[in-house]
Motif scaffolding. Structure first.
Motif, short mmCIF file in Angstrom:
data_model
loop_
_atom_site.label_atom_id
_atom_site.label_comp_id
_atom_site.label_asym_id
_atom_site.label_seq_id
_atom_site.Cartn_x
_atom_site.Cartn_y
_atom_site.Cartn_z
N GLY A 12 46.36 37.00 39.32
CA GLY A 12 45.77 36.80 40.65
C GLY A 12 45.34 35.37 40.92
N ALA A 15 49.66 31.84 43.49
CA ALA A 15 50.95 32.48 43.79
C ALA A 15 50.78 33.99 43.91
CB ALA A 15 51.96 32.13 42.70
N GLY A 40 41.75 33.73 41.06
CA GLY A 40 41.75 32.28 41.30
C GLY A 40 42.61 31.49 40.33
N THR A 43 44.57 27.70 40.03
CA THR A 43 44.52 27.26 41.43
C THR A 43 43.07 26.95 41.83
OG1 THR A 43 46.41 28.70 41.85
CG2 THR A 43 45.24 27.86 43.77
N VAL A 211 44.85 20.73 31.04
CA VAL A 211 43.77 20.76 32.02
C VAL A 211 43.41 22.20 32.41
CG1 VAL A 211 44.26 18.46 32.95
CG2 VAL A 211 45.36 20.46 33.98
N TYR A 217 43.41 32.65 30.20
CA TYR A 217 44.66 33.41 30.09
C TYR A 217 45.89 32.63 30.52
CZ TYR A 217 41.41 37.10 29.13
OH TYR A 217 40.41 37.84 28.54
N ASP A 221 51.82 34.37 29.23
CA ASP A 221 52.16 35.81 29.15
C ASP A 221 53.39 36.16 29.99
OD1 ASP A 221 50.08 36.23 27.47
OD2 ASP A 221 48.92 37.54 28.82
N GLY A 445 49.96 17.80 44.10
CA GLY A 445 50.15 18.88 45.07
C GLY A 445 51.46 19.60 44.89
C1 LIG Z 1 42.12 20.92 36.58
C2 LIG Z 1 43.44 21.15 37.30
C3 LIG Z 1 43.76 20.35 38.40
C4 LIG Z 1 44.96 20.58 39.07
N1 LIG Z 1 45.18 19.93 40.24
C5 LIG Z 1 46.27 20.24 40.98
C6 LIG Z 1 46.43 19.75 42.30
O1 LIG Z 1 45.54 19.09 42.84
N2 LIG Z 1 47.58 20.07 42.96
C7 LIG Z 1 48.56 20.84 42.41
O2 LIG Z 1 49.59 21.08 43.05
N3 LIG Z 1 48.40 21.36 41.19
C8 LIG Z 1 47.28 21.12 40.48
N4 LIG Z 1 47.10 21.71 39.27
C9 LIG Z 1 48.11 22.68 38.81
C10 LIG Z 1 48.01 23.95 39.68
O3 LIG Z 1 46.65 24.30 39.84
C11 LIG Z 1 48.76 25.11 39.09
O4 LIG Z 1 50.05 24.74 38.69
C12 LIG Z 1 48.90 26.23 40.12
O5 LIG Z 1 47.66 26.49 40.74
C13 LIG Z 1 49.41 27.48 39.45
O6 LIG Z 1 49.29 28.57 40.32
P1 LIG Z 1 49.74 30.01 39.80
O7 LIG Z 1 49.36 30.97 40.86
O8 LIG Z 1 51.14 29.96 39.35
O9 LIG Z 1 48.86 30.25 38.50
P2 LIG Z 1 47.30 30.39 38.35
O10 LIG Z 1 46.58 29.99 39.57
O11 LIG Z 1 46.96 29.74 37.09
O12 LIG Z 1 47.10 31.96 38.22
C14 LIG Z 1 47.62 32.68 37.14
C15 LIG Z 1 46.73 33.89 36.91
O13 LIG Z 1 47.39 34.82 36.06
C16 LIG Z 1 46.44 35.41 35.22
N5 LIG Z 1 47.14 35.99 34.06
C17 LIG Z 1 47.80 35.36 33.07
N6 LIG Z 1 48.33 36.25 32.20
C18 LIG Z 1 48.02 37.47 32.67
C19 LIG Z 1 48.30 38.80 32.21
N7 LIG Z 1 49.01 39.05 31.10
N8 LIG Z 1 47.82 39.85 32.94
C20 LIG Z 1 47.10 39.65 34.07
N9 LIG Z 1 46.80 38.40 34.53
C21 LIG Z 1 47.27 37.33 33.86
C22 LIG Z 1 45.54 34.25 34.87
O14 LIG Z 1 44.29 34.68 34.37
C23 LIG Z 1 45.42 33.53 36.21
O15 LIG Z 1 44.33 34.00 36.97
C24 LIG Z 1 45.89 21.55 38.60
C25 LIG Z 1 45.56 22.35 37.51
C26 LIG Z 1 44.32 22.18 36.88
C27 LIG Z 1 43.95 23.13 35.79
#
Ligand SMILES: Cc1cc2nc3c(=O)[nH]c(=O)nc-3n(C[C@H](O)[C@H](O)[C@H](O)COP(=O)(O)OP(=O)(O)OC[C@H]3O[C@@H](n4cnc5c(N)ncnc54)[C@H](O)[C@@H]3O)c2cc1C
Length: 477
Positions: A12, A15, A40, A43, A211, A217, A221, A445
């Motif tokens: 969650g 994406a 969250g 993200t 970072v 998590y 996975d 971004g």
């Molecule tokens: C400090 C920091 C600064 C950043 N700054 C930027 C920025 O300014 N701009 C930018 O574009 N990118 C930035 N990034 C990268 C960006 O935040 C991420 O690449 C992006 O938000 C990933 O989104 P996502 O939805 O794919 O994953 P996430 O938002 O990481 O969500 C994945 C979720 O899946 C959950 N999960 C994992 N495994 C399991 C499982 N087996 N079962 C259930 N839940 C699970 C996790 O707990 C997590 O909540 C930054 C990252 C960090 C950490």
């Protein structure tokens, strides 16, 4: 066979929440399963910068930009080694998706619009409130739409029948679904995954950190779950890699301009303040993937306190690693080397003394002329390496900003196997993908932008698939 939900979203973060919102809007019964105690993911922790072209925010600043220009830039920078058909979608929809976030309540102040990489038109849109400025509006929307969420629930495996993904298993419970969307984020916090999929980073051993650190998590996975369903893993050894002074877990998006960076041949090899679009790999391509930041006593006493150098972009980013107190503490621990003469410093660093002296002479002449005759960068060279004691801090590209290896998808966000054929019932979006990163980072971004664009698309497509299967088959519970 009955189903518990039409679409189950695994993870969650940004994406996942986007996928859930779109799947629900399409009429699907949706469940978000999240391992952490809250929604969250990375993200919410992020800087909240969103990369987009042709936005109202750009227009408010007088910039004329287009998806075509963004596409040409991203593809060229990455030598066409990221998936063009996926990037066409990302570029075309980046602008509309930013406007969608604004409609949901996110704020992207025009005054903060910056260049996120080496593009000519600024496309990096920082959100007010950083990452939570984006995550919170998605969390609110998920709540307002009544989308069910199971927190503290880590998905352990996918349910697979006849090669088709039909649900998930977590906490001893099978949950059956018409389609499953993997949005588990990257793998930055897993040393095993780093060794397997990001050896360029893993070579730095104990210095490596991601970072994503506070998000427990973010351990890949989705890769494990996808592989078990036959998914191909692509994008080997790509991602955003940042140079680091090796001092703790501090994000250092750039080096300060008051030091001189040399490789093990004692040569400058890139402008010290080059964009993080390229710095990590430029550093790793040097001998032994190591470099030394060289500076003198005068620079340490003056420049390291100057806010112009601590936060050169005025972005509120501080570099505590390069403040005088921190450096002196590290000198006392032997982590930063110090010597009375440059010859001694060269010997301590294992550098050729003649080569270092020659490089320093040229660097000092540039400082005197207030110009960089080597790289012709705009920032002036103002701090010669002249008055001892002299210092050297080892710099390596050992901070992981974003991981790049992961699942392959097609334009409908269907997860693909190694033959390029969709795994039925399985969709993916976000950092779990392996098609978004080359060995260059298009700009700040460029992770959240694609996560939102493709998350929404994955939700639409998963709902359509679940709906069509329930229309064709008597499987609606
Ligand atoms: C400090 C920091 C600064 C950043 N700054 C930027 C920025 O300014 N701009 C930018 O574009 N990118 C930035 N990034 C990268 C960006 O935040 C991420 O690449 C992006 O938000 C990933 O989104 P996502 O939805 O794919 O994953 P996430 O938002 O990481 O969500 C994945 C979720 O899946 C959950 N999960 C994992 N495994 C399991 C499982 N087996 N079962 C259930 N839940 C699970 C996790 O707990 C997590 O909540 C930054 C990252 C960090 C950490």
């Amino acid at each position: 066979m009955s189903r518990d939900y039409d679409v189950v979203i695994v993870g969650g973060g940004g994406a996942g929440m986007c996928a859930a919102i779109e799947a629900r809007l399409a009429g699907a019964r949706v469940m978000i399963v999240e391992a952490d105690t809250k929604l969250g993911g990375a993200t919410a922790l992020s800087g909240g910068v969103f990369y987009a072209a042709g936005t109202s925010v750009q227009r408010a600043r007088g910039y004329d930009d287009s998806a075509d220009a963004m596409f040409a830039y991203v593809m060229t920078l990455n030598q066409w080694r990221v998936k063009p058909d996926i990037f066409r979608i990302i570029c075309d929809r980046s602008g509309p998706c930013l406007e969608w976030l604004i409609e949901l309540g996110a704020v992207f102040p025009p005054a903060q619009l910056v260049k996120g990489g080496v593009e000519t038109v600024p496309r990096a849109h920082p959100s007010a409130g950083a990452g939570s400025g984006i995550a919170d509006v998605l969390i609110n929307r998920v709540g307002a739409m009544g989308i069910e969420t199971a927190l503290t629930t880590r998905v352990e495996r996918l349910l697979i029948e006849d090669g088709r993904v039909v649900g998930i298993h977590a906490l001893g419970i099978d949950l059956r679904a018409g389609a499953v969307v993997l949005t588990t984020g990257g793998f930055g916090n897993s040393p095993e995954m780093r060794a397997r999929f990001f050896p360029t980073a893993a070579q730095h051993g104990e210095r490596v950190w991601a970072v994503h650190d506070p998000a427990p998590y973010i351990v890949g996975d989705g890769i494990t779950l996808g592989e078990a369903a036959g998914a191909a893993i692509v994008g080997h050894d790509t991602g955003l890699l940042l140079p680091s002074s090796g001092h703790g877990r501090n994000l250092e998006p750039f080096m300060p301009p008051w030091l001189m960076l040399v490789n093990l041949d004692a040569q400058r090899f890139m402008p010290e303040m080059a964009s993080y679009s390229i710095t990590g790999y430029a550093l790793n391509e040097q001998p032994e993937a190591r470099a030394w930041a060289i500076f003198d006593e005068a620079a340490l006493r003056t420049a390291s306190h100057d806010i112009r150098y601590l936060d050169p972009y005025g972005a509120g980013i501080n570099l505590p690693t390069w403040e005088e107190d921190t450096i002196r503490r590290r000198v006392a621990k032997g982590e930063v080397l110090v010597a009375d003469t440059l010859d001694e410093l060269a010997s301590l660093c294992g550098l050729d003394a003649r080569a270092l002296a020659h490089s320093v002479d040229r660097y000092n002449a540039d400082c005197d002329a207030r110009a960089d005759s080597h790289f012709f960068q705009e920032e002036e060279k103002a701090f010669p390496v002249r008055s001892g004691p002299f210092y050297a801090c080892e710099v390596r590209a050992s901070t992981i900003g974003v991981t790049g290896a992961g699942l392959d998808i097609d334009r409908e966000c269907r997860v693909l196997d190694s033959a390029g054929i969709p795994v039925p019932g399985l969709y993916a979006a976000g950092e779990v993908l392996g098609v978004l990163m080359g060995k260059r980072y298009a700009g700040g971004g460029m992770s959240i932008g694609p996560a939102v664009v493709l998350g929404r698309e994955a939700g639409v497509q998963a709902a359509a698939y679940a709906g069509s299967r329930s229309a064709r088959l008597p499987e609606q519970g």
